[in-house]
Motif scaffolding. Structure first.
Motif, short mmCIF file in Angstrom:
data_model
loop_
_atom_site.label_atom_id
_atom_site.label_comp_id
_atom_site.label_asym_id
_atom_site.label_seq_id
_atom_site.Cartn_x
_atom_site.Cartn_y
_atom_site.Cartn_z
N ASP A 81 23.19 33.12 51.68
CA ASP A 81 21.75 33.16 51.41
C ASP A 81 21.45 34.09 50.24
N ALA A 82 22.15 35.24 50.20
CA ALA A 82 21.91 36.21 49.13
C ALA A 82 22.55 35.76 47.82
N LEU A 83 23.81 35.30 47.91
CA LEU A 83 24.55 34.95 46.69
C LEU A 83 23.96 33.76 45.96
N LYS A 84 23.32 32.84 46.71
CA LYS A 84 22.80 31.64 46.02
C LYS A 84 21.66 32.00 45.05
N LYS A 85 21.05 33.16 45.26
CA LYS A 85 20.00 33.60 44.32
C LYS A 85 20.58 33.93 42.95
N ILE A 86 21.89 34.22 42.90
CA ILE A 86 22.51 34.50 41.59
C ILE A 86 23.51 33.40 41.20
N GLY A 87 23.42 32.25 41.89
CA GLY A 87 24.24 31.10 41.50
C GLY A 87 25.68 31.15 41.99
N TRP A 88 25.93 31.88 43.10
CA TRP A 88 27.27 31.95 43.68
C TRP A 88 27.23 31.57 45.14
N GLY A 89 28.42 31.41 45.72
CA GLY A 89 28.56 31.14 47.14
C GLY A 89 29.79 31.87 47.66
N ALA A 90 30.08 31.72 48.96
CA ALA A 90 31.26 32.36 49.56
C ALA A 90 31.80 31.50 50.69
N SER A 107 36.21 29.39 39.45
CA SER A 107 35.55 28.58 38.42
C SER A 107 34.34 27.84 39.00
N CYS A 108 34.39 27.57 40.31
CA CYS A 108 33.26 26.91 41.00
C CYS A 108 32.19 27.91 41.42
N ARG A 109 32.37 29.17 41.06
CA ARG A 109 31.46 30.26 41.42
C ARG A 109 31.34 30.41 42.94
N VAL A 110 32.50 30.36 43.58
CA VAL A 110 32.55 30.59 45.03
C VAL A 110 33.56 31.71 45.29
N LEU A 111 33.09 32.76 45.96
CA LEU A 111 33.97 33.86 46.33
C LEU A 111 34.83 33.44 47.51
N VAL A 112 36.11 33.73 47.41
CA VAL A 112 37.03 33.44 48.51
C VAL A 112 37.23 34.73 49.29
N ILE A 113 36.91 34.71 50.57
CA ILE A 113 36.96 35.93 51.39
C ILE A 113 37.90 35.71 52.57
N ALA A 114 38.90 36.59 52.69
CA ALA A 114 39.79 36.51 53.84
C ALA A 114 38.97 36.79 55.09
N ALA A 115 39.09 35.92 56.08
CA ALA A 115 38.24 36.03 57.28
C ALA A 115 38.62 37.24 58.14
N PRO A 129 45.08 40.45 52.19
CA PRO A 129 43.66 40.38 51.82
C PRO A 129 42.84 40.46 53.10
N ASP A 130 41.73 41.19 53.06
CA ASP A 130 40.87 41.22 54.25
C ASP A 130 39.41 41.24 53.80
N ILE A 131 38.52 41.11 54.78
CA ILE A 131 37.10 40.95 54.46
C ILE A 131 36.53 42.20 53.78
N ILE A 132 37.13 43.35 54.03
CA ILE A 132 36.64 44.58 53.37
C ILE A 132 36.94 44.50 51.88
N HIS A 133 38.19 44.18 51.55
CA HIS A 133 38.56 44.10 50.13
C HIS A 133 37.77 43.01 49.42
N GLU A 134 37.74 41.83 50.03
CA GLU A 134 37.18 40.68 49.32
C GLU A 134 35.66 40.77 49.18
N SER A 135 34.98 41.18 50.26
CA SER A 135 33.51 41.17 50.16
C SER A 135 32.97 42.49 49.63
N ALA A 136 33.46 43.62 50.16
CA ALA A 136 32.92 44.92 49.70
C ALA A 136 33.44 45.27 48.33
N GLY A 137 34.62 44.74 47.96
CA GLY A 137 35.18 45.02 46.64
C GLY A 137 34.60 44.11 45.56
N HIS A 138 34.65 42.80 45.80
CA HIS A 138 34.26 41.84 44.76
C HIS A 138 32.76 41.54 44.72
N ALA A 139 32.16 41.37 45.90
CA ALA A 139 30.80 40.82 45.94
C ALA A 139 29.71 41.71 45.33
#
Length: 592
Positions: A81-90, A107-115, A129-139
């Motif tokens: 919901d938040a990321l779509k405001k800037i043209g991304w997804g997860a 390239s599809c503007r979708v963040l890949v997050i380890a569950a 990879p874990d959700i801390i690294h992928e979401s708190a690091g990249h997003a």
């Protein structure tokens, strides 16, 4: 692949091609335990307090823009919901996925997050990879327009990168090792074998492939990048932002700081050790410039025999593009060159497909070309221009008329004789001529095609202008990217562990509802009696007591217990001291 694909009502996720959906797994939010939630909160509170002055982006606004909070593990729907405001997804995936697929998601503007989330015993650092690294690091930095432009552009370049078969062996080895290391009690011999396998693969990669070189650029920017000046850089790399230890130590003068240039591609990295050097970019536009310069060296921009050789080494599906626009997708197995290394002939094995502008040509899928595809490359003798540019009159002079027997002699020495059955054009250019009763051979009489093999579809094109990894029309090709054999580890909890989880749940309830604090006394008693290995739940209780200024005797008791634990168990000393620091910071802030 997910049976009922959830697109989270996000346009970027909705647009994902079919072949990428195979890697998506359900987040299963309810599977996160109260301990998992406590791990997230502890790491994120550390991140905020330790990184807010050295991270490049404003930390809290960055989190909010990505749908994240310090208090709880992010829910994928809220993130989307938040990321779509800037043209991304997860989307969530199962641990490491193949680099080519990872790049294509980007390239599809979708963040890949380890569950999954790291176990408590790996709270500081996890090899998986874990959700801390992928979401708190990249997003959180995604909201920066120059940065997310770079990220998606990198993905589009990376998705075309040629990788070697050895790259995939290394990916498999790293994935297997990371899974083993995340287990609570891995078999030492199995672990040693897995470590040896990673080392062996790293040492025997040979010349690094395009994907291996691009991975270095990704590592030194997206994962471990610094921005600003050499003297006072800020962190934007997700690997640093999700590792408190390394984010602090990286600022030490012993870690060399270089300006980020194309030279970074010459620095391999080791994921198991702190980095001996880091690269600083003055701005994000510079990242795109370096990437652009590297892309100019890649097969998808260069074409020719050198690029076909890379495709042969890949041993997986690649696409070669003729100057006419015809795209050949398959596993490349052979080529023929002249003494100047100019391409004369290319060949694939197994199911191959022909496409134009990324869409498979009707009747030319891999179900038709089951045994592979081969065709000459180059000009005809005694014809002053490329065959793809010939007009109707010129075709007649060459004898290329439907129903007519034509003889074509190529400059490289190949000769073809057959009855023209069809001529296929796209955008006013000839891309393919089909023949029956056809023979293709070279000057020495070696036969490349004979009449008994059926219809011969000859690709038309003076040159191979581009070669890249994967199929031209991936969904029609039904491309299944090489997928890891190893599955990530998911623990089964004992009754004892479930009781431990429940204590965390109760502490959180006290903190969030701001009542029933008497309950904390029973929880502390139970922790002391039955869970002597604990430190994190004790920290959480102490935080509430000191913030509310209640039960000071119990607070003193917990502090002594934790200080003893820190001195008796050196591996916990830093974590406990960090916990004390967070409590004092929170206490001061709430008093203001």
């Amino acid at each position: 692949m997910m049976s009922n694909f959830n697109d989270f009502n996000n346009p970027q996720v909705k647009k994902l091609p079919e072949h990428l959906k195979q890697f998506i797994v359900e987040q299963n939010y309810e599977h996160y335990t109260p301990v998992d939630q406590a791990v997230w909160r502890f790491v994120m509170r550390q991140n905020y307090h330790f990184l807010k002055d050295i991270a490049y982006y404003p930390y809290i606004p960055g989190l909010e823009a990505a749908g994240l909070s310090i208090e709880k593990i992010p829910d994928l729907q809220e993130m989307n919901d938040a990321l779509k405001k800037i043209g991304w997804g997860a989307v969530t995936v199962d641990g490491f996925i193949p680099p080519a697929a990872f790049m294509e998601y980007q390239s599809c503007r979708v963040l890949v997050i380890a569950a999954d989330i790291r176990q408590l015993h790996h709270i500081e650092y996890t090899p998986a990879p874990d959700i801390i690294h992928e979401s708190a690091g990249h997003a959180p930095i995604i909201a920066d327009p120059d940065y997310h432009q770079y990220l998606s552009y990198f993905g589009s370049i990376g998705a075309k990168a040629m990788y070697s078969s050895k790259d995939f062996e290394l990916y498999e080895a790293i994935r297997e090792l990371s899974i083993l290391k995340e287990m609570p009690d891995p078999d030492p011999q199995t672990l040693k074998r897995a470590e040896k396998r990673v080392l062996f693969c790293q040492k025997n990669l040979g010349d690094p492939s395009e994907m291996a070189l691009l991975s270095r650029l990704h590592w030194w920017t997206v994962e471990y990048g610094l921005i600003g000046t050499l003297e006072n850089p800020k962190i934007y790399g997700a690997g640093l932002l999700s590792s408190i230890g390394e984010s602090k130590s990286c600022m030490d003068p012993s870690v060399k700081k270089h300006w980020y240039t194309a030279d970074a591609v010459n620095f391999p990295f080791d994921i198991t050790k702190p980095q001996p050097q880091l690269f600083v970019t003055p701005n994000f536009q510079n990242l795109t410039k370096v990437l652009e310069d590297f892309a100019d060296t890649m097969a998808f921009r260069r074409g020719g025999s050198e690029s076909i050789l890379k495709a042969i080494e890949c041993k997986n599906t690649c696409t070669a593009v003729y100057s006419s626009g015809l795209q050949i997708s398959g596993v490349f197995s052979d080529l023929r060159m002249d003494k100047n290394n100019e391409l004369l002939f290319i060949k694939t094995v197994g199911g191959s497909a022909l496409s134009f502008e990324g869409k498979q040509l009707e009747g030319h899928g891999k179900q038709v070309h089951t045994m592979g595809f081969s065709s000459p490359v180059g000009r005809l003798k005694n014809f002053g221009k490329a065959l793809e540019d010939a007009n109707e009159n010129e075709l007649e002079k060459l004898g290329i008329i439907c129903g007519n027997t034509a003889e074509l002699n190529f400059i490289g020495g190949l000769s073809l004789k057959g009855i023209v059955s069809s001529i296929l054009k796209r955008n006013s250019r000839i891309i393919m001529i089909s023949f029956t009763d056809c023979t293709l051979k070279d000057e020495q009489g070696n036969v490349y095609f004979e009449p008994s093999w059926g219809v011969y579809d000859m690709a038309v094109g003076e040159k191979i202008v581009s070669v890249y990894s994967g199929a031209a029309d991936k969904d029609a090709f039904e491309e299944i990217a090489p997928k890891a054999r190893s599955a990530t580890f998911h623990p089964e909890y004992t009754e004892h562990q479930k009781r431990y989880h429940d204590l965390f749940r109760q502490v959180r309830l006290c903190r969030e509802t701001q009542n029933e604090f008497e309950r904390l006394k029973d929880i502390w008693t139970e922790l002391k009696q039955d869970f002597r290995e604990d430190w994190l739940c004790a920290i959480e209780i102490l935080e509430i007591l000191e913030q509310r200024n209640i039960f000071s005797d119990m607070g003193r008791d917990i502090r002594i217990y934790l200080e003893l634990k820190a001195s008796n168990e050196p591996e916990l000393n830093k974590l406990i001291q960090n916990g004390f620091y967070l409590i004092s910071k929170t206490h001061k802030e709430s008093a203001l």
